[in-house]
Design an enzyme around this catalytic site. Structure first.
Site, short mmCIF file in Angstrom:
data_model
loop_
_atom_site.label_atom_id
_atom_site.label_comp_id
_atom_site.label_asym_id
_atom_site.label_seq_id
_atom_site.Cartn_x
_atom_site.Cartn_y
_atom_site.Cartn_z
CB SER A 152 -10.33 3.10 2.16
OG SER A 152 -9.32 2.15 1.85
CG ASP A 192 -6.00 -6.41 2.41
OD1 ASP A 192 -7.00 -6.75 1.76
OD2 ASP A 192 -5.25 -5.48 2.06
NE ARG A 238 -8.48 -11.26 -1.15
CZ ARG A 238 -7.65 -10.24 -1.17
NH1 ARG A 238 -7.80 -9.26 -0.28
NH2 ARG A 238 -6.68 -10.17 -2.04
NE ARG A 290 -10.28 -6.90 -8.63
CZ ARG A 290 -9.03 -6.67 -8.28
NH1 ARG A 290 -8.70 -5.52 -7.72
NH2 ARG A 290 -8.10 -7.59 -8.46
CE LYS A 295 -10.21 -5.57 0.14
NZ LYS A 295 -9.36 -4.37 0.22
CB SER A 335 -0.92 0.00 1.22
OG SER A 335 -1.80 -1.10 1.19
#
Length: 437
Positions: free
Chosen positions: A166, A323, A354, A122, A350, A23
């Site tokens: 975010s 995550d 997940r 996405r 994601k 990140s």
């Protein structure tokens, strides 16, 4: 297709360096590319995703050279120009797509982003709608990649729901200092993974840009869906990014696999390059491991974990650390008792869904698991040997490979760990776990 499997392991011990934060690496490359002057970024993560970001920034005008595990970035000063006549392929990197969508609007000519089949699923609609009042015009097929961004980020006032990603907020914040009017951004009502936005703000400040943040403001004149909602306001005035020397800190989400290996098998290791004062939400893994029975000793820039291998079940909300879902799910499957993981509805958008994929693969191994809308209920120690699939998701591949410390488990399509942790196999071997592809 390559399969990932633990071949053998000895006593878990040693000292290992945490991989650089993915990140922070993405954000540092992008902001340095927008800055005036030359920046040097040390301890960069050269994963597939970050290489996609580097490629995109180069195409838009930044001069980036790779020197070992460091970058030299001659920034554009915000004057971007797309040098490609073809769509820019971002591979599997959702972070690159989401953050660079706002940045690309600063270019003086149009930019098209595309990627692999997973990237094209996405959701981008919330970001595209929020960008429209700022003068950004984006052409897309059903608000998903491939997308074409027209020139023009004038800035102004907009609002966005904070319960999807975010990265949408980080995207607008990073581009906005270079707009004509700056940004007045309102986020409503839930704010998922806010720690990632805190990370963004900290890097922006390193490159000389200030953002004013106020919590619980009331929006007076936005769309009805935001009326009377409490949220947060970010105000960014027009500014310039100034080059600097920046060192990328270690990544708690990637390090969680090293820590989990010790927790599962028992042993003691020290992990370097993990900062005690880090803003990473995934630092929550330390509290989780402590609650599950491990002993953690933190220092300024490293930590030591000791485990007997006897884990306790846990009830944990991962709303601000999605995550960690895979790591915690695997730990829960090997713990005594029943664990509940909640707050991760946003983990369904994601690289894969997940939540669903974790439940699906655990069931292949006989695990007693219940899928919830926002998480999982896992009864520990109900596993058996078997073969699972990574769904080409790096976190699924790495987390499920750790089950090989207790069972004969093989992960198909396991090579995708390169997306975020290129030296995953080497790092585990340093503490006594040997995997093969």
């Amino acid at each position: 297709m390559m399969n990932l499997k633990i071949e053998k392991f000895r006593e878990i011990e040693g000292i290992v360096k945490a991989p650089p934060s993915k990140s922070y690496s993405h954000r540092a490359v992008i902001i340095a590319s927008l800055a005036n002057g030359t920046s040097h970024i040390s301890d960069i993560l050269l994963s597939e995703d970050v290489l996609s970001t580097i490629s995109a920034c180069r195409t838009l005008g930044a001069d980036i050279s790779i020197e070992g595990n460091s970058l030299k970035v001659i920034g554009t000063g915000g004057k971007l120009h797309n040098s490609s006549d073809y769509p820019i392929d971002l591979g599997n990197s959702g972070t690159t797509l989401r953050i660079m969508t706002s940045v690309a609007a600063l270019s003086d000519n149009e930019v098209t982003f595309t990627g692999d089949d997973s990237l094209k699923t996405r959701p981008m609609g919330q970001l595209l709608r929020a960008l429209k009042p700022l003068g950004v015009n984006v052409l897309s097929n059903n608000t998903k990649a491939p997308i074409t961004i027209k020139p023009g980020f004038y800035g102004g006032e907009t609002a966005i729901l904070g319960n999807v990603s975010s990265q949408f907020i980080s995207s607008m914040l990073i581009a906005s200092p270079l707009s004509k009017q700056g940004l007045n951004l309102q986020v409503y009502p839930e704010f998922v993974s806010k720690s990632y936005v805190d990370m963004t703000l900290s890097i922006m400040e390193k490159f000389a840009v200030k953002v004013n943040e106020t919590e619980y403001t009331k929006h007076e004149d936005c769309d009805k869906e935001f009326k009377d909602c409490l949220g947060e306001r970010f105000i960014v005035r027009p500014q310039e990014y100034i080059s600097c020397d920046y060192t990328v800190e270690g990544d708690y989400s990637s390090a969680s696999y090293l820590l989990a290996a010790v927790a599962i098998a028992g042993g003691c290791i020290t992990v370097e390059n993990l900062f005690e004062d880090s803003k990473q939400g995934d630092k929550l893994i330390l509290d989780i491991l402590d609650e599950m029975g491990c002993k953690i000793i933190s220092n300024e820039n490293s930590l030591t974990i000791n485990s007997s291998g006897d884990l306790k079940s846990i009830d944990i909300d991962l709303f601000n650390a999605p995550d960690l879902l895979l790591t915690v799910a695997i730990l829960a499957s090997l713990a005594n008792g029943t664990s509940k993981i909640s707050g991760v509805k946003h983990a369904r958008v994601k690289e894969t869904d997940r939540v669903a994929c974790t439940a699906e693969e655990l069931k292949k191994l006989g695990c007693n698991v219940e899928e919830l809308e926002d998480g999982l209920i896992i009864k520990g120690n109900t596993l058996s040997d078997g073969i699972v699939d990574s769904h080409n998701d790096h976190r699924i591949a790495m987390a499920f490979s750790l089950l090989g410390l207790k069972y004969d488990v093989e992960v198909t399509n396991g090579e995708c760990f390169n997306i975020s942790f290129p030296n995953f196999i080497e790092a585990l071997s340093e503490i006594g776990v040997f995997l093969c592809l």
